[in-house]
Design a protein around this motif. Structure first.
Motif, PDB file in Angstrom:
ATOM      1  N   ALA A 262      46.509  -6.731  23.257  1.00 29.39           N
ATOM      2  CA  ALA A 262      46.917  -5.449  22.706  1.00 29.39           C
ATOM      3  C   ALA A 262      45.923  -4.355  23.075  1.00 29.39           C
ATOM      4  O   ALA A 262      46.294  -3.216  23.341  1.00 29.39           O
ATOM      5  N   ASP A 263      44.644  -4.731  23.113  1.00 24.07           N
ATOM      6  CA  ASP A 263      43.652  -3.696  23.399  1.00 24.07           C
ATOM      7  C   ASP A 263      43.776  -3.205  24.830  1.00 24.07           C
ATOM      8  O   ASP A 263      43.638  -2.019  25.097  1.00 24.07           O
TER       9      ASP A 263
ATOM     10  N   ALA B 128      46.850  -0.867  24.891  1.00 22.91           N
ATOM     11  CA  ALA B 128      46.625   0.443  24.277  1.00 22.91           C
ATOM     12  C   ALA B 128      45.674   1.296  25.105  1.00 22.91           C
ATOM     13  O   ALA B 128      45.881   2.496  25.296  1.00 22.91           O
TER      14      ALA B 128
ATOM     15  N   ARG C  86      46.650   4.856  26.694  1.00 20.26           N
ATOM     16  CA  ARG C  86      45.874   6.048  26.358  1.00 20.26           C
ATOM     17  C   ARG C  86      45.322   6.695  27.631  1.00 20.26           C
ATOM     18  O   ARG C  86      45.386   7.907  27.805  1.00 20.26           O
TER      19      ARG C  86
ATOM     20  N   SER D 280      54.776  -8.302  21.081  1.00 14.04           N
ATOM     21  CA  SER D 280      54.874  -7.365  19.960  1.00 14.04           C
ATOM     22  C   SER D 280      53.558  -6.681  19.649  1.00 14.04           C
ATOM     23  O   SER D 280      53.516  -5.485  19.390  1.00 14.04           O
ATOM     24  N   GLY D 281      52.480  -7.469  19.672  1.00 17.04           N
ATOM     25  CA  GLY D 281      51.184  -6.875  19.342  1.00 17.04           C
ATOM     26  C   GLY D 281      50.853  -5.736  20.289  1.00 17.04           C
ATOM     27  O   GLY D 281      50.447  -4.643  19.872  1.00 17.04           O
TER      28      GLY D 281
ATOM     29  N   LEU E 206      53.116  -2.744  19.517  1.00 15.34           N
ATOM     30  CA  LEU E 206      52.720  -1.999  18.317  1.00 15.34           C
ATOM     31  C   LEU E 206      51.522  -1.110  18.631  1.00 15.34           C
ATOM     32  O   LEU E 206      51.445   0.041  18.191  1.00 15.34           O
ATOM     33  N   ALA E 207      50.605  -1.663  19.425  1.00 18.54           N
ATOM     34  CA  ALA E 207      49.432  -0.871  19.782  1.00 18.54           C
ATOM     35  C   ALA E 207      49.821   0.332  20.628  1.00 18.54           C
ATOM     36  O   ALA E 207      49.323   1.443  20.438  1.00 18.54           O
TER      37      ALA E 207
ATOM     38  N   THR F 131      51.458   3.120  18.599  1.00 23.82           N
ATOM     39  CA  THR F 131      50.493   3.950  17.877  1.00 23.82           C
ATOM     40  C   THR F 131      49.922   5.020  18.777  1.00 23.82           C
ATOM     41  O   THR F 131      49.828   6.190  18.414  1.00 23.82           O
TER      42      THR F 131
ATOM     43  N   LYS G 172      49.754  10.640  20.732  1.00 21.02           N
ATOM     44  CA  LYS G 172      49.761  11.560  21.872  1.00 21.02           C
ATOM     45  C   LYS G 172      51.107  12.255  22.053  1.00 21.02           C
ATOM     46  O   LYS G 172      51.312  12.980  23.019  1.00 21.02           O
TER      47      LYS G 172
ATOM     48  N   SER H 173      59.157  -7.851  17.384  1.00 24.54           N
ATOM     49  CA  SER H 173      58.850  -7.455  16.014  1.00 24.54           C
ATOM     50  C   SER H 173      59.728  -6.305  15.533  1.00 24.54           C
ATOM     51  O   SER H 173      59.756  -5.229  16.123  1.00 24.54           O
TER      52      SER H 173
ATOM     53  N   LYS I  94      56.602   0.218  10.631  1.00 27.46           N
ATOM     54  CA  LYS I  94      55.652   0.851  11.547  1.00 27.46           C
ATOM     55  C   LYS I  94      56.335   1.818  12.504  1.00 27.46           C
ATOM     56  O   LYS I  94      55.863   2.047  13.621  1.00 27.46           O
TER      57      LYS I  94
ATOM     58  N   TYR J 164      52.021 -18.156  12.538  1.00 30.22           N
ATOM     59  CA  TYR J 164      51.388 -16.835  12.566  1.00 30.22           C
ATOM     60  C   TYR J 164      52.458 -15.792  12.289  1.00 30.22           C
ATOM     61  O   TYR J 164      53.631 -16.134  12.132  1.00 30.22           O
ATOM     62  N   ALA J 165      52.036 -14.544  12.226  1.00 28.97           N
ATOM     63  CA  ALA J 165      52.899 -13.488  11.708  1.00 28.97           C
ATOM     64  C   ALA J 165      54.310 -13.519  12.310  1.00 28.97           C
ATOM     65  O   ALA J 165      55.308 -13.485  11.596  1.00 28.97           O
TER      66      ALA J 165
END
Ligand SMILES: Nc1ncnc2c1ncn2[C@@H]1O[C@H](COP(=O)(O)OP(=O)(O)OP(=O)(O)O)[C@@H](O)[C@H]1O
Ligand SMILES: Nc1ncnc2c1ncn2[C@@H]1O[C@H](COP(=O)(O)OP(=O)(O)OP(=O)(O)O)[C@@H](O)[C@H]1O
Ligand SMILES: [Mg+2]
Ligand SMILES: [Mg+2]
Lengths: 256, 237, 295, 326, 379
Positions: free
Chosen positions: E58-59, E62, E66, E83-84, E87-88, E91, E96, E107, E114, E152-153
């Motif tokens: 996810a990082d 994102a 960005r 999904s992770g 979601l990132a 955001t 932006k 998700s 969200k 997990y989730a």
């Protein structure tokens, strides 16, 4: 019995069925230079390792200054004032000669866990360190890396570091091993000098050194005490002649 | 009998950074027993180890049966006919007595008739009894016997024996002495490092005194009485 | 019906048996690791990748050359063994004088490269490999239906583990290996080519991994990442068993498989952590591991 | 000792970093590099000065990332407190790990830390507050001592300040009485013990310090990127930080920073590099380089272990010494 | 009118890891086809396309998003799988103020709790899958369910959503066993499932876990007594498992290449390039980009807010689907299909894998506005 600074009772160390140290009752008198002799593999170094808890005794007790230290950890014993040197030279090779000795002295400043402090506090110790280095003729080498010193000089440095700790009991494992003749003499003198007011227990193969400075001698063979006494007694002891000194009594006479 | 079995010229050897042998020279004739004398730490063990290529760096020349071995890998050197019995005996704890005995493989260039296991057990009855116990459970003396016995069944003809009488009861020492005499009779070349002068003296054909990694005295057995005074000084323990 | 942990006994028995299947893989892999560590002092991180390669070779053999499972069960370990020889000769042999850590780092690098290569050719979603004809079907044991193939896995791996154990503990080769671990220099002085022995040991250890890989191929999806998930658990197994002990690694491997299997029934959420929990407990009580020797 | 004033050098370096955004360098990228540089420096504090190779440092990065994320997002703690909480949480985990692992050395230590961190990973995977696979998203930046952090540039200087502060602490630790004892333990542990030092305690403190600083890196990273994910705690992240340190130079202060820069840049730009290589050589395979990060990383690992064990900075330093000698 | 004089589209997905097959390089190709079909021009300006691999991190996703928005003037961000990561990215995009179309994320949170004004969730979500498989299978007679759930989730959400639907449709859940992520061995869990006596085994997991579970289910003969229902599966999974192992399984998807002549025609084109049939996600990639570019063309601007409004106003009508993007929360609402895997005999050509069992109208499949927790939805 307060004359005894160190006493072991039935000290035993077994390695997987092999007994390296066997029921040794060692009694070291305060103020003595006490030599531990014996053929290679007799268990001398193992004895040292047990006394300083670098090895866990299989059985037996160790009493230092009237206190049972059998269960204490190495570092605790060292803090009681029992400081040892190693048979294979043990210096901190990438630190300078000065830093090597200072590491020892540093313990007394109580700042050893202070990770936020600078080194200025330690610099105050430098004068004392240099004085100690003077004694072993290493003052000029103070800023060399310890690892770059010749073997004999490393041994000298190790003794200087040991001495810096002002030990009550000094354990020296073959301090003159690997040194040239001049060094041997100097170190012998040095040991004699620093031994004043403290106790030294040393392993040494060099009979010249032993005969010159040892007050009392214990001979080990195959892990057990073979003989005990002063040099004159021990060197005439038949078992010692047999097991250690070699069978030629003539050789011993030559050593005097 | 005058063929040279082992010839060392200007040998230097190091352990890491420490320079131990400083230009050592010696030569042994085939069938001879050579004894290296010297104080503790003089470099006698190191000499034997250097012959086997077990020290750190080596320089100079070591010829085994005429073949240069400097720069040879240890296991190749062994196959030239060398059998090494180390000072610390090197008995393997995880092997039984029998396995220890059988560990060294027969050499490729056999120059002597290997002794059979039966011969060996006959020579060392103690070992036969303890065949199946772990090597390091043996007594010091038995370990010493095992260490020597081990190199007799490989076909090696040059034996390097490091302080084999060390820590042994006199009876066993006497047995070893008889063994060495027997081996000599079979044509073995033997280089012994000895502390025990009384043991070595009657066996050796030639003596060498090592000091600080150099040979300082070298004389045949016949000159031994004459050299006694010099030895006393050199070896004063 | 008799119950234990609230589970009927037959069901529990079934789960134990399944645990044994997983344990077989742990045992084979940790055995290889133990042998390699014993001789080379190297923690072979690449073990997982070589296991993956074994599985892939089985698949590739069938896909490209039409070689069946049984052929590949022999061939894949051989190929991986040869690769092991190359790895040891070209890379590992330079590290013996250095800290053990560098061996770990180097084999970690090898793992990344091997996974990267297989990933770039075959992606990661995995290939399909079927159970060999002869072992298809299942046997009803009364308390559970056991697929024949799983039974074969247990039999094969226990046989191999015992074989390796016997080879090492009971033959002169084993004696030589053990001696080489204790004192390589002296063994070399007896005229034994220790470096070559080391190379072959490494090759043998990784061949064992490849063998496990081939065994796993029909059970799991053959994919580039199948080894990296397993290897960390196997590391834990090795730490618990005590490094270097051959029999210890086999017994611990099988035992942990069973423990893990039980956890899957009693508290499945913890089944992936249970090995590490056991490890923490063992380390607290016996820092050298169950079968390890205290230094 | 050769450099008359190393602090001057570091000052110049940080000044240069402070000017980067003005030169058009993308601030978020630099911040990410700074976070990983701090992570690598923290890791290096352990390996370089105690000789202990932790293969589980991601656990601390991850712990702090989640702790800070949770503190800022759910508890609404002020940002500085959130960061502190993250670092302390990591330090706490470090203490537990350390107590278990520190008794073993060398390879055993590495494997135990690896296994422990893997255990923690599974805990994070299942714990409700981490958001599982999705991670903890949209962590607010808040404000730092009155500075509004929503602007990237403001955040940039705060992150730089945090980095400098932490770096100073590391520098201090290395050149402190404690650092001296650590060095002596690494050089000859038996000797240090025989001088009366409880070496385990020193190693434990070093371990906890390293974990705390790694935690600070993780906390800061959460602040910069706005989320914490499982990747932070994954064992490959532990591998990455080892690689950074190895590439840059173990046991040097600047090495890990350089290593972090190289590896992060590589991860980000390897695709472009591949495309450039493909254009240059005409080999289409290079186009896929972007998907083969792990392959390239692995090769770097192998080359570093075999040929450049001292890392970029270490090798450069050695070269400089050699050139200066004659 | 067009920012930077170029319409820039960015696509971030898993290109190298577990989800690379279902979207990945094929998704890139689909988007390229969409752009090529527009002659690479929109609103009179050039269209540029960039893509990146987020490696399921996810990082990475994102930061990339960005960076593109900050430094490259990105106009549209498309999110592939995971999904992770999505979601990132959502955001970042919201912060932006750029349109973000999520294609491959499962998700349902993206347009639920969200949600953002800039997120469009285009293809499917776990709620739709649950409604599809859960309701249709239960109504079709599969009354008792046992779930195999990834612990997990994502797995929890999938299991909970499905269980709700099963209960609502008159079925009952007799048990659930949670397995760890990437559990390579499923035998133990399957034994438990077998012991439950349920009719349906619901696989609330994804990727390799689903595949390994199905393999083991076959091996242990679970398929003889239970029917398998994959709650999140794609055609690529069936392809890699083979029909022999998957025969008779149920699954829900938004699209199938053989569902209509238009779909077939487009899929043939795709097949030419990729040598495999497209997944529903790859088709959705094409559809979404086309829908966006149509809006840009219509408005002659790439202004985020205006284009988004236009996209939500215009119905989607192409080979992929007929539906709309819900104004309030950005949820793409369209029909879903309950599919059943054909047997080897029934399959007449390569990639001929599914029978369409039921069509589930979009309004039934997706979260109803009334149930939404999206803050943008006024109740
Ligand atoms: N850790 C150990 N494990 C097994 N055996 C050991 C260990 N340490 C020492 N020994 C054995 O114990 C015996 C005594 O060793 P020690 O080092 O005490 O001898 P020493 O008297 O110091 O000899 P030297 O004069 O050669 O230094 C030797 O046989 C040695 O091999
Ligand atoms: N592995 C080693 N590393 C460093 N120095 C060593 C090593 N082994 C021996 N030495 C040193 O080399 C020198 C010569 O040792 P050597 O073992 O050859 O002596 P020796 O004549 O056989 O005496 P001893 O009676 O002790 O067996 C000694 O100073 C010894 O300390
Ligand atoms: Mg000794
Ligand atoms: Mg000797």
């Amino acid at each position: 019995m307060s004359e005894l600074i160190l006493e072991t009772k039935n000290l035993t160390k077994e390695f997987k069925g092999f007994t390296a140290v066997d029921q040794v009752n060692l009694q070291v008198e305060r103020g003595h230079i006490h030599a531990l002799l014996g053929p290679n593999g007799a268990g001398k170094t193992t004895c040292f390792n047990l006394l300083t808890k670098f090895l866990e005794p299989t059985r037996g007790t160790i009493v230092f200054n009237g206190v049972d230290i059998t269960r204490e950890k190495s570092a605790e014993i060292a803090r009681r004032g029992v400081i040892r040197s190693f048979q294979i030279s043990a210096v901190f090779p990438h630190l300078t000669v000065l830093e090597n000795v200072r590491i020892g002295l540093q313990r007394f400043t109580g700042t050893s866990f202070h990770f936020w402090k600078g080194l200025t506090g330690l610099k105050q110790l430098d004068a004392r360190v240099l004085a100690l280095l003077e004694l072993v003729d290493l003052r000029d080498a103070a800023h060399l890396k310890a690892g770059d010193l010749p073997y004999g000089r490393k041994r000298a440095l190790e003794i200087a570091t040991t001495m810096a700790m002002e030990p009550t009991l000094m354990l020296l494992d073959e301090p003159t091993q690997g040194m040239g003749h001049e060094d041997v003499d100097r170190i012998t003198e040095l040991i004699k000098r620093v031994a004043e007011g403290r106790t030294v227990l040393m392993v040494e193969h060099n009979m010249k050194v032993v005969s010159r400075i040892a007050d009392r001698i214990t001979v080990l063979a195959r892990g057990a005490v073979l003989a005990e006494g002063d040099y004159a007694t021990v060197s005439k002891h038949p078992a010692v002649l047999e097991a250690y000194m070699g069978s030629e009594a003539a050789e011993l006479q030559g050593a005097h | 009998m005058s063929e040279v079995a082992l010839q060392i010229t200007d040998l230097h050897a190091w352990y890491g950074e420490s320079h131990i042998l400083h230009g050592l020279n010696l030569s042994v004739k085939k069938g001879q027993v050579l004894t290296l004398l010297g104080r503790n730490g003089a470099g006698r063990t190191t000499t034997l180890r250097a012959i086997m290529g077990l020290t750190g760096r080596r320089k100079g020349s070591i010829r085994v049966h005429g073949e240069e071995t400097i720069g040879m890998a240890t296991h190749h050197i062994a196959h030239l006919g060398l059998g090494y019995c180390p000072e610390e005996r090197g008995i393997f704890a995880s092997l039984t007595t029998e396995e220890n005995l059988r560990l060294p493989p027969p050499l490729k260039n056999r120059r002597s008739t290997p002794m059979s296991e039966a011969d060996i057990y006959a020579m060392f009855p103690n070992l036969a009894e303890r065949k199946h116990s772990p090597g390091t459970r043996l007594s010091g003396g038995e370990q010493q016997m095992l260490a020597v016995a081990r190199i007799l069944r490989t076909g090696a003809d040059i034996l390097l024996l490091d302080e084999i009488s060390e820590g042994l009861a006199p009876v066993i020492v006497q047995a070893l002495a008889r063994m060495i005499t027997a081996l000599k009779a079979r044509g073995f070349t033997i280089i012994m490092v000895e502390q025990n002068f009384r043991f070595a003296a009657p066996l050796a054909d030639h003596f060498i005194v090592v000091e600080h990694g150099e040979v300082v005295e070298s004389f045949p057995a016949a000159e031994l009485p004459a050299k006694q005074a010099v030895l006393d000084v050199l070896l004063s323990v | 019906m008799t119950e234990l942990f609230g589970i009927p006994l037959p069901a529990l028995l079934g789960q134990l048996l399944l645990g044994l299947v997983n344990g077989s893989f742990y045992a084979m892999l940790s055995l290889g690791l133990a042998v390699i560590f014993g001789m080379l002092g190297i923690i072979n991180f690449a073990h997982g990748a070589l296991y993956m390669m074994g599985a892939f070779l089985a698949w590739m053999g069938l896909e490209y050359l039409g070689l069946n499972y049984w052929v590949m069960l022999l061939l894949a370990p051989l190929v991986v063994g040869v690769l092991g020889i190359l790895i040891e000769r070209l890379l590992l042999q330079w590290l013996y004088k250095l800290d053990h850590i560098y061996g770990l780092l180097l084999t970690f690098g090898i793992t990344l490269v091997m996974e990267g290569v297989f990933r770039s050719f075959y992606g990661v979603s995995g290939q399909q490999y079927s159970v060999p004809e002869a072992l298809q079907g299942a046997t009803n044991l009364g308390f559970m239906v056991l697929p024949n193939y799983r039974a074969w896995v247990v039999v094969a791996s226990i046989t191999v583990c015992l074989g390796v154990w016997a080879l090492i503990e009971k033959t002169s080769l084993g004696a030589t290996l053990r001696a080489g671990t204790e004192n390589p220099k002296l063994v070399q002085a007896f005229g034994i080519n220790v470096p070559r022995m080391i190379t072959l040991t490494y090759a043998g250890g990784v061949a064992l991994a490849a063998f496990a890989g081939v065994l796993a191929a029909p059970i799991l999806q053959v994919s580039a990442l199948m080894g990296s998930n397993l290897i960390i658990v196997v590391f834990a197994v090795v730490v618990i068993g005590g490094m270097g002990s051959i029999l210890g690694s086999v017994i611990t491997g099988l035992g942990l498989g069973v423990i893990e299997g039980l956890t899957k029934v009693v508290y499945p959420e913890a089944s992936s952590t249970v090995v590490f929990v056991v490890m923490a407990i063992v380390l607290l009580l016996r820092p050298a591991g169950l079968f390890g020797k205290e230094k | 000792m050769n450099n008359k004033n190393p602090l001057l050098g570091y000052g110049a370096l940080f000044l240069a970093i402070a000017c980067l955004p003005a030169l058009g360098v993308y601030p978020i990228f630099v911040m990410k590099v700074l976070c990983f540089a701090l992570f690598a420096c923290a890791f290096n504090l352990l390996i370089g000065f105690t000789g202990l190779l932790s293969f589980g440092h991601a656990a601390f990065l991850g712990t702090a990332a989640y702790a800070t994320g949770h503190a800022l997002k759910v508890w609404g703690l002020p940002t500085p407190l959130g960061l502190l909480f993250g670092a302390l949480a990591a330090g706490g985990v470090g203490l537990v790990f350390g107590l278990l692992a520190i008794r073993r050395v060398g390879i055993y230590f590495s494997m135990i830390t690896l296994a422990l961190s893997q255990m923690l990973y599974f805990v994070f995977l299942q714990a409700p507050f981490t958001g599982g696979e999705d991670g903890l998203q949209s962590v607010p930046r808040g404000s730092f001592l009155g500075l509004d952090l929503s602007s990237d540039l403001t955040l940039y200087y705060v992150v730089l300040a945090i980095f400098i502060g932490a770096f100073w602490l590391i520098y201090r630790t290395v050149h402190s009485p404690f650092g001296q004892v650590l060095t002596s333990i690494r050089e000859n542990e038996a000797r240090a013990t025989s001088l009366g030092y409880d070496t385990d305690k020193f190693k434990l403190l070093a371990f906890v310090l390293s974990a705390t600083l790694a935690g600070l890196a993780g906390a800061t990273k959460t602040l910069v990127l706005g989320f914490a994910t499982l990747t932070d705690a994954l064992w490959t992240t532990s591998g990455a930080v080892i690689l950074m340190t190895l590439v840059g130079g173990m046991g040097t202060l600047v090495g890990p920073m350089v290593g972090a820069l190289i590896i992060i840049a590589l991860e980000n730009k390897i695709g472009d590099l591949g495309k450039a290589l493909a254009d240059l050589t005409g080999v289409a395979w290079f186009n896929g380089l972007g998907e083969s990060v792990s392959l390239v990383t692995g090769l770097i690992f192998i080359v570093c272990v075999l040929a450049f064990r001292r890392g970029v900075v270490g090798e450069a330093h050695a070269l400089w010494l050699r050139l200066r000698k004659p | 009118q067009v920012s930077g004089d170029v319409v820039k589209i960015g696509f971030i997905t898993d290109m190298s890891s577990v989800y690379a097959d279902i979207d990945g390089a094929g998704g890139v190709e689909a988007i390229k086809m969409a752009i090529a079909d527009m002659k690479s021009m929109a609103a009179g300006k050039k269209i540029e396309f960039i893509f990146a691999d987020h490696q399921n991190k996810a990082d990475v996703a994102a930061s990339k998003a960005r960076e593109w928005i900050d430094t490259q003037g990105l106009d549209l961000l498309i999110g592939g799988t995971n999904s992770g990561a999505n979601l990132a990215m959502a955001t970042v995009a919201a912060e932006k103020k750029r349109p973000f179309i999520s294609i491959g994320a499962g998700s349902s949170a993206l347009t639920n709790d969200k949600c953002t004004p800039y997120t469009v969730h285009y293809a499917y979500d776990t709620v739709a899958l649950a409604n599809g498989t859960g309701a249709a299978v239960t109504k079709g007679g599969g009354k008792s369910w046992f779930f195999l759930q990834a612990d997990y989730a994502f797995g929890q959400a999938l299991q909970a959503d499905t269980a709700k639907v099963v209960a609502a449709s008159g079925g009952k859940v007799v048990g659930t066993v949670k397995h760890p992520l990437n559990a390579s061995d499923f035998s133990s869990f399957l034994l438990q499932a077998q012991g439950s006596g349920a009719q349906i085994l619901g696989l609330a997991n994804a990727g390799g876990d689903t595949i390994n579970a199905i393999k083991a289910a076959n091996e242990f003969g679970v398929t003889k007594t239970m029917k398998l229902a994959g709650l999140l599966m794609f055609i690529n999974d069936i392809h890699s498992l083979g029909l022999k192992t998957t025969e008779g399984m149920y699954l829900t998807d938004s699209w199938y290449w053989n569902q209509s002549p238009e779909a077939r025609a487009w899929s043939r084109r795709f097949f030419e390039k990729m040598k495999r049939m497209p997944s529903s996600l790859q088709a959705a990639d094409y559809s979404a980009v086309t829908h966006y570019l149509n809006a840009v063309n219509a408005l002659k601007t790439d202004d985020a807010d205006k284009v988004l409004a236009k996209m939500k106003d215009t119905p989607i009508n192409d080979f992929y689907t007929k539906g709309k993007i819900r104004k309030e929360d950005g949820r793409g609402v369209h029909d879903m299909f309950l599919l059943q895997v054909k047997s080897q005999k029934e399959s007449v050509e390569p990639w001929d894998y599914f029978k369409v069992v039921t069509r589930i109208p979009g309004e039934e499949a997706f979260t109803k506005l009334a149930d939404s927790k999206c803050p943008l939805v006024k109740h």
